[in-house]
Design a protein around this motif. Structure first.
Motif, PDB file in Angstrom:
ATOM      1  N   CYS A 164       0.860  -1.177   0.000  1.00  0.00           N
ATOM      2  CA  CYS A 164       0.000   0.000   0.000  1.00  0.00           C
ATOM      3  C   CYS A 164       0.902   1.234   0.000  1.00  0.00           C
ATOM      4  O   CYS A 164       1.725   1.405   0.899  1.00  0.00           O
TER       5      CYS A 164
ATOM      6  N   LEU B   5      -8.650   5.257  -3.392  1.00  0.00           N
ATOM      7  CA  LEU B   5      -7.904   4.245  -4.148  1.00  0.00           C
ATOM      8  C   LEU B   5      -8.011   4.560  -5.635  1.00  0.00           C
ATOM      9  O   LEU B   5      -9.083   4.462  -6.233  1.00  0.00           O
TER      10      LEU B   5
ATOM     11  N   LEU C 222      -1.470  -0.985  -4.237  1.00  0.00           N
ATOM     12  CA  LEU C 222      -2.597  -0.050  -4.140  1.00  0.00           C
ATOM     13  C   LEU C 222      -2.053   1.369  -4.044  1.00  0.00           C
ATOM     14  O   LEU C 222      -1.180   1.657  -3.215  1.00  0.00           O
TER      15      LEU C 222
ATOM     16  N   LEU D 129      -1.931   5.368   1.686  1.00  0.00           N
ATOM     17  CA  LEU D 129      -2.607   4.085   1.926  1.00  0.00           C
ATOM     18  C   LEU D 129      -1.757   3.154   2.787  1.00  0.00           C
ATOM     19  O   LEU D 129      -2.243   2.115   3.237  1.00  0.00           O
TER      20      LEU D 129
ATOM     21  N   ILE E 185      -9.831   0.692   3.334  1.00  0.00           N
ATOM     22  CA  ILE E 185      -9.419   1.804   2.471  1.00  0.00           C
ATOM     23  C   ILE E 185     -10.651   2.444   1.848  1.00  0.00           C
ATOM     24  O   ILE E 185     -11.448   1.761   1.204  1.00  0.00           O
TER      25      ILE E 185
ATOM     26  N   VAL F 130      -4.839   0.271  -9.036  1.00  0.00           N
ATOM     27  CA  VAL F 130      -4.536  -1.052  -8.488  1.00  0.00           C
ATOM     28  C   VAL F 130      -3.672  -1.794  -9.489  1.00  0.00           C
ATOM     29  O   VAL F 130      -3.982  -1.828 -10.687  1.00  0.00           O
TER      30      VAL F 130
ATOM     31  N   ALA G 128      -9.361  -4.283  -0.859  1.00  0.00           N
ATOM     32  CA  ALA G 128      -9.140  -2.907  -0.395  1.00  0.00           C
ATOM     33  C   ALA G 128     -10.217  -2.520   0.624  1.00  0.00           C
ATOM     34  O   ALA G 128      -9.923  -1.901   1.647  1.00  0.00           O
TER      35      ALA G 128
END
Lengths: 75, 288
Positions: free
Chosen positions: A7, A44, A68, A11, A39, A47, A34
């Motif tokens: 992450c 986000l 992420l 994140l 999250i 990915v 996620a």
């Protein structure tokens, strides 16, 4: 089955202790993972699975490397 | 003053053999001789400054201008000449842009236009190489012009002390072979991505938040990071800041990629992002 999870930036605070071998359920998607980590979906933005950009509904496989990424704009 | 046709002859006469550290030798034109010949040439109507004309003529003769000696053989004489003939549009002269400019001026990119309407503030001192106790509160574009003149006077540098809106971006990119997105924040990046695509030129882009960051190359019409991040949302650097090592890492990778493209090589990051995290010292190339 397990994935290796990374992450990035803001994140990183959602990184679980066992991120390098994080248990996922068969059929679990990148977005589902996620969400399970807490999250916020709005944070986000990208990915990656095994070095490829994927959509949130991409299903994860054993041994996947998952990255992420939030929105990053600093210069 | 030597006539233009004599320039080659003067260069040949002034060139000296120089031993290379790895063995062998090359013909070299010293910096002093380069400057002397440039002074005798004077200004002309060509797009190149006299210094760049002498350097280009030397490279075409297989003679290495002294200041680029340690660029060889990573970049060939033909590639060095191509860099000197190339034209770059750089948007942003903050943390990323200041260092990208430094590296590309030293590399001998012949024509660089750089735009930033901002002035230096004390919070820039942690990472922006152009921001010093002397330049603070002044225009970033003015500090950039002074720096380029000090570092490599062969570079024709055009400073633009203006914040570009999308229309101005389009005009700013006209004639450039490559655009570099060294903007800060998310807001202006989608417009620059659109305008680079409209101009039909590649865009090298990067951003940093905390110890993490990325560098990417977007070919005209392809998707770039800004398409995913959008404009106006919350950006990670607002929380994590922008420390110097991550900014300098991103800027160095941007410069290397810009040189790849301007020297006529294949971009290394077309359709891809190099994502890094200096806390865990991880680098990964991912495709978009």
């Amino acid at each position: 089955m397990h994935v290796a999870l990374k992450c990035f930036a803001t994140l990183s605070r959602f990184t679980p202790a066992d991120a390098e071998a994080f248990a996922v359920t068969p059929g679990e998607t990148a977005g589902g993972l996620a969400e399970r980590l807490g999250i916020p979906m709005a944070d986000l933005k990208l990915v990656f699975v095994n070095g490829e950009h994927v959509e949130l509904n991409a299903q994860l496989k054993d041994g996947d490397r998952v990255g992420l990424f939030p929105a990053v704009g600093g210069g | 003053m030597p006539a233009l046709l004599d320039l080659d002859e003067h260069i040949r006469r002034l060139a000296r053999p120089e031993a290379l550290p790895g063995g062998g030798e090359c013909l070299m034109l010293s910096m002093e001789a380069t400057l002397e010949l440039a002074r005798s040439l004077g200004r002309s109507r060509t797009k190149h400054l006299p210094l760049a004309r002498v350097e280009l003529a030397a490279l075409n003769l297989g003679i290495a201008p002294e200041r680029y000696l340690r660029n060889f053989s990573t970049y060939s004489y033909a590639e060095q000449a191509r860099l000197l003939s190339s034209r770059l549009a750089l948007v942003g002269l903050g943390g990323l842009g200041g260092l990208v400019l430094e590296l590309l001026a030293r590399a001998g990119v012949g024509q660089i236009s750089a735009a930033d309407g901002d002035e230096f503030a004390p919070s820039n001192l942690n990472r922006q190489f152009l921001c010093t106790r002397r330049s603070i509160c002044g225009y970033k574009a003015a500090a950039a012009a002074a720096r380029v003149a000090l570092v490599n006077p062969a570079v024709a540098f055009e400073p633009v002390a203006v914040f570009l809106d999308e229309e101005l971006m389009g005009r700013f990119l006209t004639g450039a072979e490559l655009a570099v997105d060294a903007l800060g924040g998310l807001n202006d990046r989608p417009a620059l991505l659109r305008q680079a695509a409209a101009a039909g030129i590649p865009l090298v882009t990067a951003a940093v938040a905390g110890q993490a960051g990325f560098v990417a190359t977007v070919l005209p019409g392809a998707k770039g990071p800004a398409d995913f991040f959008g404009a106006g949302g919350e950006a990670a650097e607002n929380t994590l800041g922008t420390p110097a090592p991550a900014v300098a890492t991103a800027a160095a990778i941007m410069a290397a990629e810009a040189i790849n493209i301007l020297a006529g090589r294949k971009p290394g990051l077309a359709g891809a992002m190099l994502v890094f995290d200096l806390e865990t010292m991880s680098f990964e190339r991912v495709s978009l």
